[in-house]
Scaffold this motif. Structure first.
Motif, PDB file in Angstrom:
ATOM      1  N   SER A   1       0.825  -1.215   0.000  1.00  0.00           N
ATOM      2  CA  SER A   1       0.000   0.000   0.000  1.00  0.00           C
ATOM      3  C   SER A   1       0.858   1.263   0.000  1.00  0.00           C
ATOM      4  CB  SER A   1      -0.952   0.000   1.201  1.00  0.00           C
ATOM      5  OG  SER A   1      -0.205   0.055   2.393  1.00  0.00           O
ATOM      6  N   GLU A   2       2.018   1.224   0.612  1.00  0.00           N
ATOM      7  CA  GLU A   2       2.863   2.413   0.647  1.00  0.00           C
ATOM      8  C   GLU A   2       3.744   2.513  -0.603  1.00  0.00           C
ATOM      9  OE1 GLU A   2       2.958   4.962   3.040  1.00  0.00           O
ATOM     10  OE2 GLU A   2       1.068   3.949   3.517  1.00  0.00           O
ATOM     11  N   THR A   3       4.641   1.511  -0.747  1.00  0.00           N
ATOM     12  CA  THR A   3       5.651   1.634  -1.804  1.00  0.00           C
ATOM     13  C   THR A   3       5.068   1.375  -3.189  1.00  0.00           C
ATOM     14  OG1 THR A   3       7.186   0.797  -0.165  1.00  0.00           O
ATOM     15  CG2 THR A   3       8.015   1.016  -2.398  1.00  0.00           C
ATOM     16  N   LEU A   4       4.310   0.291  -3.323  1.00  0.00           N
ATOM     17  CA  LEU A   4       3.828  -0.049  -4.665  1.00  0.00           C
ATOM     18  C   LEU A   4       2.686   0.866  -5.103  1.00  0.00           C
ATOM     19  CD1 LEU A   4       4.077  -3.942  -4.621  1.00  0.00           C
ATOM     20  CD2 LEU A   4       5.427  -2.348  -5.975  1.00  0.00           C
ATOM     21  N   ALA A   5       1.821   1.206  -4.180  1.00  0.00           N
ATOM     22  CA  ALA A   5       0.678   2.037  -4.568  1.00  0.00           C
ATOM     23  C   ALA A   5       1.049   3.517  -4.595  1.00  0.00           C
ATOM     24  CB  ALA A   5      -0.495   1.790  -3.627  1.00  0.00           C
ATOM     25  N   LYS A   6       1.821   3.963  -3.576  1.00  0.00           N
ATOM     26  CA  LYS A   6       2.067   5.411  -3.483  1.00  0.00           C
ATOM     27  C   LYS A   6       3.511   5.818  -3.758  1.00  0.00           C
ATOM     28  CE  LYS A   6      -0.921   5.507   0.479  1.00  0.00           C
ATOM     29  NZ  LYS A   6      -0.643   5.642   1.902  1.00  0.00           N
ATOM     30  N   GLY A   7       4.404   4.845  -3.829  1.00  0.00           N
ATOM     31  CA  GLY A   7       5.809   5.197  -4.058  1.00  0.00           C
ATOM     32  C   GLY A   7       6.529   5.693  -2.820  1.00  0.00           C
ATOM     33  N   VAL A   8       5.954   5.412  -1.657  1.00  0.00           N
ATOM     34  CA  VAL A   8       6.591   5.859  -0.414  1.00  0.00           C
ATOM     35  C   VAL A   8       7.419   4.708   0.167  1.00  0.00           C
ATOM     36  CG1 VAL A   8       6.187   6.752   1.926  1.00  0.00           C
ATOM     37  CG2 VAL A   8       4.647   7.365   0.047  1.00  0.00           C
ATOM     38  N   ILE A   9       8.659   5.007   0.534  1.00  0.00           N
ATOM     39  CA  ILE A   9       9.537   3.968   1.060  1.00  0.00           C
ATOM     40  C   ILE A   9       9.208   3.676   2.528  1.00  0.00           C
ATOM     41  CG2 ILE A   9      11.952   3.470   1.675  1.00  0.00           C
ATOM     42  CD1 ILE A   9      12.762   4.912  -0.889  1.00  0.00           C
ATOM     43  N   VAL A  10       9.111   2.381   2.848  1.00  0.00           N
ATOM     44  CA  VAL A  10       8.842   1.982   4.239  1.00  0.00           C
ATOM     45  C   VAL A  10      10.186   1.872   4.970  1.00  0.00           C
ATOM     46  CG1 VAL A  10       7.746   0.287   5.752  1.00  0.00           C
ATOM     47  CG2 VAL A  10       6.825   0.682   3.456  1.00  0.00           C
ATOM     48  N   ASP A  11      10.438   2.852   5.820  1.00  0.00           N
ATOM     49  CA  ASP A  11      11.740   2.960   6.492  1.00  0.00           C
ATOM     50  C   ASP A  11      12.178   1.718   7.264  1.00  0.00           C
ATOM     51  OD1 ASP A  11      12.832   5.301   5.762  1.00  0.00           O
ATOM     52  OD2 ASP A  11      13.030   6.053   7.824  1.00  0.00           O
ATOM     53  N   ARG A  12      11.225   1.131   7.986  1.00  0.00           N
ATOM     54  CA  ARG A  12      11.629   0.072   8.900  1.00  0.00           C
ATOM     55  C   ARG A  12      12.064  -1.217   8.188  1.00  0.00           C
ATOM     56  NH1 ARG A  12       7.566  -3.694   9.603  1.00  0.00           N
ATOM     57  NH2 ARG A  12       5.639  -3.057   8.578  1.00  0.00           N
TER      58      ARG A  12
END
Lengths: 631, 165
Positions: A105-116
């Motif tokens: 939902s974060e990286t693939l959908a929105k392009g946001v990197i999941v830090d943890r």
């Protein structure tokens, strides 16, 4: 799915046409998620990650935007299960199924990197987004591993899309067998199985023999404990090995090929089997390959668990269904091998290198490496380092760059003590010599060898007598028994080492070890025997004082040898929780609840359970020097 | 048994040097290579039994007695050795009460050691059947083994019972 009955590839234009059609059919709009699906990551649960990822991508409606690719090993197994994502290779590691929904939902959908989920530098604690910025990868030159971890090893189309089989095409359509052998000779390629014999020279021997049948063998019998690069290559890029073998077969005029794989590597066997079948379908194996009139077939032979079968004459025996014992050379297998026919055996990595040399030219290959060792080499860096895994570096890279660069230094910031290179036939190199550039010849000068490329890093907690004994016990148990110096000599050396480890060694034992080593070296037929004293000789050369401590002071400086240590409970620290008493398998610990406990040394078997079980915040159990006579 | 052995030999009929793959195939189908199997192979390949036995015993892969339902393989490769896997081996021996190379009397568990499973980055490690267990510690071991040991019959336990029935 597509092309159930495929037209065989017969020419340069056929291959180019096919490659174009594969590349065009690839949806460049899709974000590619490359998940490692080979042994290292599987052991960490990669299969579940892949399933969850598929389900989650479907659930969040991203099917037409995401492509999940099951790829081979990227070498950083310690951080598995792992994946790299998108064109910039965002690197997510130590994944659990529960991490996947957020990642999708974060990286693939929105392009946001999941830090943890990112890699964290063990020293700076900095999170690193992209694979290429991670120190482990930064210092590497991945040529042999160029496709491993990027393509799906079960898809021949993936391999063709990245230029696969174009070297074969070039060799068969525009080069004569002499051209190929000259190019390989000119490149300076030395056998990657560890011995370092010039490949081109070996091929020439075979080419010159007139015979109706000749064989080509890829040696994938990677038996050295601590090394797993051959497995990684066979699992992750099997077609490159096949392509190299076909080129080699054409050069020497062979019609039959074998890949000899360890039975302990089931996934390698499976992926190679798929690759052979696909290569046959496309016409890269079989009759009249590329319309050249050249015929060649490959079969897989699985080993049955005998280390000595990595030795070429033993391997040939095993292929013929016999006991795998070495036979005297000459005649060399290049002249008389399988069923008495000329046989070329090269390590799987050598075959992949052949593809690179034919594709890019000898000069390209020579541009990396040292004067007499060209190209890259692969080490499996394991043991007491912060980051373990497979690293491919140019020949001549220093041990320091590998240990402190790629592997980020010693675990828990302890002191480096020694590096064991080359498996049981290799040797221990002390920390003072880690600025040595490593290549075939430098390692031999230091008493070690390239061998399998196993690199075990040891810290101050490793006992060098124990490690020498460990390697010798390995070769001893794997000795095929044919030559007496190896069969009996290694056993006697082992007995002496056991005596030293148990505190009963004599001053003269060190000379006896050196004497026996010399006899075994000169009196054994094959490399297993000849090189088996190396770990003992190098530890004697660089760590003699440690042997002397065991003999004279009855102490093991690293507190490893169980007969020379004891466990004691500190009166100040013990809180009387009773964990050690309950865990002790022999009832050596006594003490009442909330009272200080004691260990009865006469009963203790030194299993160390009390030491590991005592809660770390209490830390009341200590390991100290202590030799009891008469044990 | 005879049928399984025949099936194992069939694909290799007439092929030179096929003894090892035949033995591997029989072991895969039957679990081990029995005395009967030796005599059948000898007849079919026109070799002497002792020659076949000589080859079979040379290779560590082959077993000649009934294996356990679940096989624990403890890796004693270099990386595992340096990281103290022999301590884990001792603990397993203490927990299940059999030594390396042995099988429990109910054939539930067997214990073997191997030289390197090729997953050194996960050292120290062991496998039970096809399952890998990396970064072993005494605590982790206890948890894993409790699934298999008597008294705490877990799912795996039920499975093995069904198999026997």
């Amino acid at each position: 799915m597509k092309n159930p009955k495929r037209k065989k590839i017969n020419s340069v234009s056929d291959l180019e046409e096919l490659r174009d059609s594969i590349v065009q059919s690839m949806d460049t709009q899709k974000t590619v998620v490359r998940v490692c699906s080979t042994t290292g990551c599987r052991a960490g649960g990669a299969a579940k990650i892949i399933d969850t990822l598929g389900e989650e991508v479907a659930k969040q409606g991203l099917d037409d935007k995401v492509e999940i690719k099951k790829v081979g090993c990227r070498g950083f197994c310690e951080k598995g299960p792992l994946l790299v994502l998108g064109p910039k290779n965002i690197f997510y590691q130590k994944l659990k199924p529960a991490d996947i929904p957020e990642m999708v939902s974060e990286t693939l959908a929105k392009g946001v990197i999941v830090d943890r989920l990112l890699y964290e530098d063990p020293d700076t604690k900095e999170k690193i987004n992209y694979e290429s910025d991670i120190p482990f990868f930064k210092k590497q030159v991945r040529n042999v591993f160029g496709h491993t971890g990027k393509i799906d090893p079960t898809s021949i189309d993936d391999y063709i899309a990245v230029g696969g089989y174009s070297a074969l095409c070039k060799a068969l359509t525009s080069m004569s067998p002499e051209d190929i052998i000259n190019t390989v000779s000119d490149s300076g390629l030395r056998g990657r199985g560890g011995g370092g014999f010039p490949a081109g020279t070996k091929w020439k021997f075979s080419q010159n023999v007139v015979s109706d049948t000749k064989y080509v063998i890829a040696n994938g019998d990677e038996g050295d404990p601590g090394a797993f690069m051959d497995r990684s290559l066979m699992e992750g890029d099997p077609h490159s090995i096949l392509e190299g073998m076909i080129i080699g077969a054409y050069a020497i005029g062979a019609t039959e090929g074998y890949i000899y794989v360890r039975a302990e590597y089931p996934l390698a066997v499976k992926n190679l089997g798929i690759a052979i079948k696909k290569a046959e379908e496309y016409g890269f194996l079989g009759e009249n390959i590329f319309g050249s009139g050249f015929n060649f077939n490959i079969k897989i032979k699985t080993g049955a668990g005998a280390f000595v079968c990595g030795e070429e004459t033993a391997l040939i025996g095993s292929i013929m269904g016999k006991r795998g014992t070495p036979v005297p050379r000459p005649p060399f297998p290049a002249i008389s091998g399988v069923w008495g026919k000329p046989t070329i055996i090269n390590n799987v990595k050598s075959w992949t290198n052949v593809v690179l040399i034919i594709k890019n030219g000898a000069d390209w290959f020579k541009s990396l490496g040292t004067e007499k060792s060209k190209g890259t080499t692969i080490f499996s860096v394991v043991g007491m380092v912060k980051n373990t895994g497979l690293v491919e570096v140019p020949m001549g890279t220093t041990l320091r760059d590998i240990i402190f660069g790629c592997a980020r230094g010693i675990l828990d910031n302890k002191e480096l003590k020694a590096v064991q290179i080359g498996g049981p036939a290799g040797g221990c190199i002390p920390k003072d010599l880690i600025d040595t550039p490593v290549d075939f010849d430098r390692l031999v000068e230091l008493g070690a060898m390239m061998g399998s490329g196993g690199m075990v890093v040891m810290n101050e907690d490793t006992c060098m007598v124990d490690i020498a004994r460990y390697f010798l016990s390995f070769t001893q148990s794997e000795s095929c028994g044919k030559c007496s110096p190896c069969r009996i000599g290694t056993k006697v050396m082992l007995d002496i080492l056991d005596r030293i480890r148990s505190g009963h060694g004599e001053e003269e034992d060190l000379d006896r070890l050196a004497d026996l080593a010399a006899t075994i070296r000169t009196g054994s037929l094959c490399g297993l025997g000849q090189l088996s004293p190396n770990p003992v000789l190098t530890t004697l050369r660089y760590f003699r004082s440690e042997y002397e401590a065991h003999i004279r002071d009855k102490s093991c400086p690293a507190l490893v040898c169980t007969d020379l240590i004891k466990y004691v409970i500190s009166e100040e620290k013990c809180v009387g929780c009773g964990i050690c008493r309950k865990k002790c398998p022999v009832g050596a610990v006594s003490g009442k609840n909330k009272k200080i406990h004691v260990i009865d040394e006469s009963i203790c078997v030194k299993c160390g359970l009390c030491y590991t079980k005592c809660p770390s915040k209490i830390g009341a159990v200590d390991k100290v020097t202590g030799f009891r006579k008469g044990r | 048994m005879q049928k399984l052995i025949d099936e194992a030999i069939k694909p290799y009929e007439g092929e030179k040097g096929s003894l090892i793959p035949i033995l591997q195939s029989i072991q895969e189908k039957c679990g081990y290579i029995s005395e009967d199997a030796f005599s059948v192979i000898a007849q079919r390949l026109k070799m002497s039994e002792h020659e076949i036995y000589g080859v079979a015993t040379f290779y560590t892969q082959f077993r000649f007695t009934r294996p356990a339902d679940h096989l624990i393989k403890v890796c004693l490769g270099t990386a595992c050795h340096v990281k103290g896997n022999s301590l884990n081996l001792n603990n397993i021996v203490n927990m299940i009460g059999i030594k390396e190379g042995e099988v429990t009397s109910d054939y539930r568990l067997g214990l073997e050691t191997v030289h390197c499973l090729g997953a050194c980055a996960l050292a120290p490690l062991a496998t039970i059947d096809e399952e890998y267990y990396g970064n072993l510690s005494p605590r982790k071991l206890e948890k894993i083994l409790s699934k298999y040991t008597k008294g705490k019959a877990g799912i795996k336990d039920e499975e093995s019972k069904k198999k026997k029935d």
